[in-house]
Write an enzyme that holds these catalytic residues in place. Structure first.
Site, mmCIF file in Angstrom:
data_model
loop_
_atom_site.group_PDB
_atom_site.id
_atom_site.type_symbol
_atom_site.label_atom_id
_atom_site.label_comp_id
_atom_site.label_asym_id
_atom_site.label_seq_id
_atom_site.Cartn_x
_atom_site.Cartn_y
_atom_site.Cartn_z
ATOM 1 N N THR A 32 34.215 34.334 33.025
ATOM 2 C CA THR A 32 33.258 35.377 32.629
ATOM 3 C C THR A 32 33.890 36.278 31.572
ATOM 4 O OG1 THR A 32 31.717 37.041 33.478
ATOM 5 C CG2 THR A 32 33.860 36.969 34.537
ATOM 6 N N ASN A 33 33.281 37.417 31.298
ATOM 7 C CA ASN A 33 33.801 38.316 30.253
ATOM 8 C C ASN A 33 33.637 39.769 30.702
ATOM 9 O OD1 ASN A 33 31.112 39.357 29.290
ATOM 10 N ND2 ASN A 33 30.830 37.169 28.930
ATOM 11 N N ARG A 34 34.035 40.708 29.850
ATOM 12 C CA ARG A 34 34.109 42.113 30.257
ATOM 13 C C ARG A 34 32.813 42.895 30.070
ATOM 14 N NH1 ARG A 34 39.486 43.303 31.001
ATOM 15 N NH2 ARG A 34 40.979 42.130 29.761
#
Ligand code: C5P
Length: 403
Positions: free
Chosen positions: A213-215
């Site tokens: 995933t990402n921030r």
């Protein structure tokens, strides 16, 4: 839309301060409920000398806020949440003291803190003895508040509690509802439109317990969804974020890019007028997610996971209904990269932001963006709250609808 219709379904904070007119706030709460609003009542300490929280709890069927540090409250930051969710704040009756506090930005009780923490429009209905109303201190405060965009209803002339006749009477409940309805209906330029918004960072499964995933926090997407709702739109929010569901919005929870593509396509096919693609969609997904949790193997120090490109959602939905607004989060060569995406994904508009700045982009509440459009236009916006960014971009979307 009429003013009365505009109140239905809205979240209204009713602030009651301490005046002999405090009892009239019960009627205001009741009429707001009848108009279909969700009413959060906030009583100042002196209001509680005139009327009890039980009266309002019985009328609104909701907890009444009486203290900034309420030991019974489940959420210690309840007032911030209420401030964020409010569509409008009504202070009725408003004393000279409350107005003085608002003028100076004090936040020493629940009501003043909620007003300071909220971006919602505020309607003030003053009530006080006529010398207090006429006093230069009060009049200067009222002028300052008006200049800052606070709305006023009254006070009326008439017989006051002291027996004197003069200006300082709380306006009638009907006038307060009418003024509130006008404020809420003023900016309904998306009424009748269906706006689809995507938000959050997608999660691409590696195995049943792990994801790539990402921030992304989802905050900018949620700000778009709430802004579009407040401007009268029907909103579908396709989200991979875990933020609280906003009221009055159809929320479709997804995890992966593929699920987001399916949900966005379905929403666009439901007579959408625009898509704001604020989600940070993963560019890569593991080719096949393991069926069971991957185990550590003795002696194995490295792991290679083969990934493939996720579907480009914007590119794939370009033939479906609606104006398409994309985002370009970049750390270098912002404008060239954003323009290439605008053209490559056949967008009407792209919102570009430099996510390497500390006050803009992921997780923070502010953003500094540049809007590029397909006719070559470029607009550099200053540092703004994410809600202000959303409203500015929606202004441009409205421009495309009418142009
Ligand atoms: O290509 P890039 O990911 O930088 O483009 C960003 C824009 O494209 C965003 O609006 C994002 O939501 C969208 N996007 C998409 N599908 C992907 C990747 C990004 O729709 N697979």
């Amino acid at each position: 839309m009429s003013g009365a219709d505009a109140i239905a379904g809205k979240r209204i904070v009713l602030g009651v301060s301490g005046s002999i007119a405090s009892y009239k706030a019960a009627d205001i709460a009741s009429k707001l409920m009848q108009a279909g609003a969700l009413v959060d009542v906030v009583l100042t300490r002196s209001a509680q000398e005139f009327i009890t929280s039980l009266t309002f709890r019985s009328l609104t069927h909701r907890l009444v806020i009486t203290d900034l540090f309420d030991a019974n409250s489940e959420d210690p930051l309840e007032h911030v949440e209420i401030a964020r969710q409010a569509d409008a704040i009504v202070i009725a009756p408003a004393t000279a003291n409350v107005m003085a506090k608002l003028t100076h930005g004090l936040a020493d009780d629940a009501l003043s803190t909620i007003v300071l923490a909220s971006e919602a429009p505020v309607l003030i209905a003053p009530a006080m003895e006529h010398h207090m109303w006429a006093n230069t201190a009060t009049q200067v405060n009222v002028a300052t508040l008006k200049e800052r965009g606070f709305n006023f209803a009254g006070p009326n002339e008439g017989r006051l509690a002291s027996g004197a006749v003069g200006s300082g009477r709380l306006v009638e409940t009907a006038e307060i509802l009418e003024a509130l309805g006008e404020i809420l209906a003023a900016n309904q330029d998306l009424a009748g439109r269906h706006i689809v918004v995507s938000a959050g960072g997608t999660q691409e499964p590696i195995d049943p317990v792990r994801v790539v995933t990402n921030r992304s926090s989802g905050k900018q997407g949620y700000a778009f969804a709430e802004a579009a709702r407040d401007r009268g739109a029907r909103v579908t929010l396709v989200t991979a974020a875990s933020l609280a569901n906003p009221a009055g919005i159809k929320v479709v929870k997804v995890e992966s890019a593929r699920q987001m593509l399916a949900a966005v396509s379905d929403a666009l096919n439901d007579a959408a007028d625009a898509l704001v693609m604020a989600a940070a969609v993963a560019d890569w997904e593991p080719i096949s997610a393991a069926g069971q949790k991957m185990k550590k193997v003795e002696g194995q120090d490295r792991l290679t996971i083969e990934m493939q490109k996720t579907p480009d959602i914007l590119a794939q939905v370009s033939g479906l209904p609606g104006i398409k607004v994309g985002f370009a989060a970049e750390t270098e060569d912002l404008l060239n990269n954003a323009r290439a995406k605008l053209e490559g994904k056949k967008l009407d508009m792209i919102v570009a932001n430099d996510v390497s700045a500390t006050d803009a982009g992921f997780a923070v509440d502010t953003n500094r963006v540049v809007i590029l459009d397909k006719s070559g236009g470029q607009e550099d916006l200053p540092l703004m709250s994410k809600r202000e960014v959303a409203d500015t971009v929606l202004d441009r979307v409205c421009g495309l609808f009418s142009g």
